[in-house]
Design a protein around this motif. Structure first.
Motif, PDB file in Angstrom:
ATOM      1  N   LEU A 132       0.824  -1.208   0.000  1.00  0.00           N
ATOM      2  CA  LEU A 132       0.000   0.000   0.000  1.00  0.00           C
ATOM      3  C   LEU A 132       0.858   1.257   0.000  1.00  0.00           C
ATOM      4  O   LEU A 132       0.518   2.245  -0.657  1.00  0.00           O
ATOM      5  CB  LEU A 132      -0.948  -0.014   1.197  1.00  0.00           C
ATOM      6  N   ARG A 133       1.967   1.225   0.734  1.00  0.00           N
ATOM      7  CA  ARG A 133       2.860   2.390   0.744  1.00  0.00           C
ATOM      8  C   ARG A 133       3.475   2.624  -0.633  1.00  0.00           C
ATOM      9  O   ARG A 133       3.523   3.760  -1.127  1.00  0.00           O
ATOM     10  CB  ARG A 133       3.950   2.208   1.796  1.00  0.00           C
ATOM     11  N   ALA A 134       3.955   1.540  -1.258  1.00  0.00           N
ATOM     12  CA  ALA A 134       4.569   1.685  -2.586  1.00  0.00           C
ATOM     13  C   ALA A 134       3.530   2.159  -3.605  1.00  0.00           C
ATOM     14  O   ALA A 134       3.820   3.020  -4.451  1.00  0.00           O
ATOM     15  CB  ALA A 134       5.191   0.366  -3.029  1.00  0.00           C
ATOM     16  N   PHE A 135       2.316   1.619  -3.523  1.00  0.00           N
ATOM     17  CA  PHE A 135       1.272   2.052  -4.452  1.00  0.00           C
ATOM     18  C   PHE A 135       0.958   3.534  -4.259  1.00  0.00           C
ATOM     19  O   PHE A 135       0.777   4.274  -5.236  1.00  0.00           O
ATOM     20  CB  PHE A 135       0.009   1.217  -4.256  1.00  0.00           C
ATOM     21  N   ALA A 136       0.891   3.969  -3.015  1.00  0.00           N
ATOM     22  CA  ALA A 136       0.604   5.376  -2.744  1.00  0.00           C
ATOM     23  C   ALA A 136       1.687   6.278  -3.341  1.00  0.00           C
ATOM     24  O   ALA A 136       1.390   7.357  -3.869  1.00  0.00           O
ATOM     25  CB  ALA A 136       0.487   5.606  -1.241  1.00  0.00           C
ATOM     26  N   GLU A 137       2.940   5.852  -3.272  1.00  0.00           N
ATOM     27  CA  GLU A 137       4.033   6.644  -3.844  1.00  0.00           C
ATOM     28  C   GLU A 137       3.934   6.702  -5.368  1.00  0.00           C
ATOM     29  O   GLU A 137       4.160   7.749  -5.990  1.00  0.00           O
ATOM     30  CB  GLU A 137       5.384   6.064  -3.419  1.00  0.00           C
TER      31      GLU A 137
END
Length: 343
Positions: free
Chosen positions: A172-177
């Motif tokens: 989720l963090r990588a997708f948000a970035e």
């Protein structure tokens, strides 16, 4: 409407009542790890410039890759596609490292960020193939991200790692970035949907949160965005997860997965979008076409499937024809022959 990352990790009611009250079963997929889909395309998919650069890179001539990525500019979907294809070459890490060294002497050159990004993705591929350390690949992705703060492609590398080998929070963090840099990133949305489709679900079959998320992403995107096909991708990924867990037949055309009210609505909307907005220039358009053809064929809509097969031509993709454990070439050709009335 809230941003897409804020929707993740929550259980929401379906966007529209499906009318399907058949549950998938308590704890469906709980503890089961579905086979990962073919997330990173290994073929240029009709990109002639990419094909030439890949052939040159295989021979150690990284200058063609440098020129290709330089001229790709900030076409982020195309850049991501080209980098992932180049990174899949067996010796891409070695040649990209040579390129990176050349760019660093005496100081960082114009292509240093591209070299670092390709090197990072090549390490990601090695890690996913069990030939390298995930930690080293993550560090390389972060280094590349620091060199090109506006580029979502290094974060796409982290997303690829997290999709297969990381906790969901990393995903989720990588997708948000990625999304912060390119809200409509095609590959990133496919990776997110593939992972979230594996979440356990005990409610009605057509109420899984991955369908809600895909439909929200499609609705939030501009009218001409290929994310219009994402809800169809979500159905394919959910089928893959169910079949891998033994909760759906091994023959995708032999189950009712695409026959519910919500599935029918999604297929109709995606096919209508294709008729009106098809983008011949999008680098991953064949992935969408194959998902549409797969869904139409499995739903018994042979006329629509035939039109899509004609458009696909020779550009078959492994996913979703390989779902759940099939030979993708055989599955594609058999479905095409039936849709075109040749068997």
């Amino acid at each position: 409407m809230p941003s897409l990352p804020s929707l993740l990790g929550t259980h929401r009611a379906p966007l529209e009542s499906s009318g399907d009250t058949s549950p998938e079963g308590p704890g469906a997929l709980d503890g089961a790890r579905a086979d990962a889909p073919c997330d990173a395309p290994a073929e240029p998919l009709g990109d002639a410039e990419l094909l030439a650069a890949r052939a040159a890179l295989a021979q150690g001539r990284w200058q063609a890759a440098r020129s290709l990525l330089l001229h790709t500019g900030d076409d982020w979907d195309r850049r991501g596609h080209r980098v992932t294809v180049l990174a899949a070459e067996p010796y891409a890490a070695a040649w990209a490292h040579d390129w990176l060294l050349a760019e660093s002497e005496p100081g960082p050159g114009a292509g240093a960020a591209d070299a670092a990004t390709l090197y990072a993705h090549a390490l990601v591929v090695r890690a996913l193939r069990g030939k390298g350390e995930p930690g080293r690949a993550r560090e390389a992705c972060r280094t590349a991200a620091a060199l090109a703060p506006a580029d979502p492609t290094p974060w796409l590398g982290l997303l690829l790692l997290a999709r297969t080998a990381g906790p969901e929070n990393d995903l989720l963090r990588a997708f948000a970035e990625v999304r912060a840099r390119h809200p409509e990133h095609h590959h990133a949305h496919h990776l997110l949907v593939a992972r979230l489709a594996e979440r356990p679900h005990a409610g009605p079959a057509e109420s899984h949160e991955v369908y809600d998320l895909a439909e929200r992403a499609a609705a939030d995107a501009p009218a001409d965005s290929p994310l219009a096909v994402l809800p169809v991708v979500a159905y394919a990924e959910r089928y893959r997860a169910l079949a891998a867990a033994g909760l759906a037949p091994a023959d995708p055309a032999a189950c009712g997965h695409w026959s519910g009210p919500r599935a029918r609505r999604i297929l109709r909307a995606a096919f209508d979008w294709w008729l009106e907005w098809e983008h011949d220039e999008h680098p991953r358009r064949h992935i969408d076409l194959n998902h549409l053809a797969f869904a139409m064929y499995c739903a018994g809509r042979r006329a629509e499937a035939a039109a899509l097969f004609h458009r696909i031509g020779r550009h078959a993709t492994a996913a979703p024809w390989s779902y759940p454990h099939r030979d993708p070439g055989q599955a594609f050709h058999a479905a095409r022959a039936r849709a075109l009335g040749r068997t």
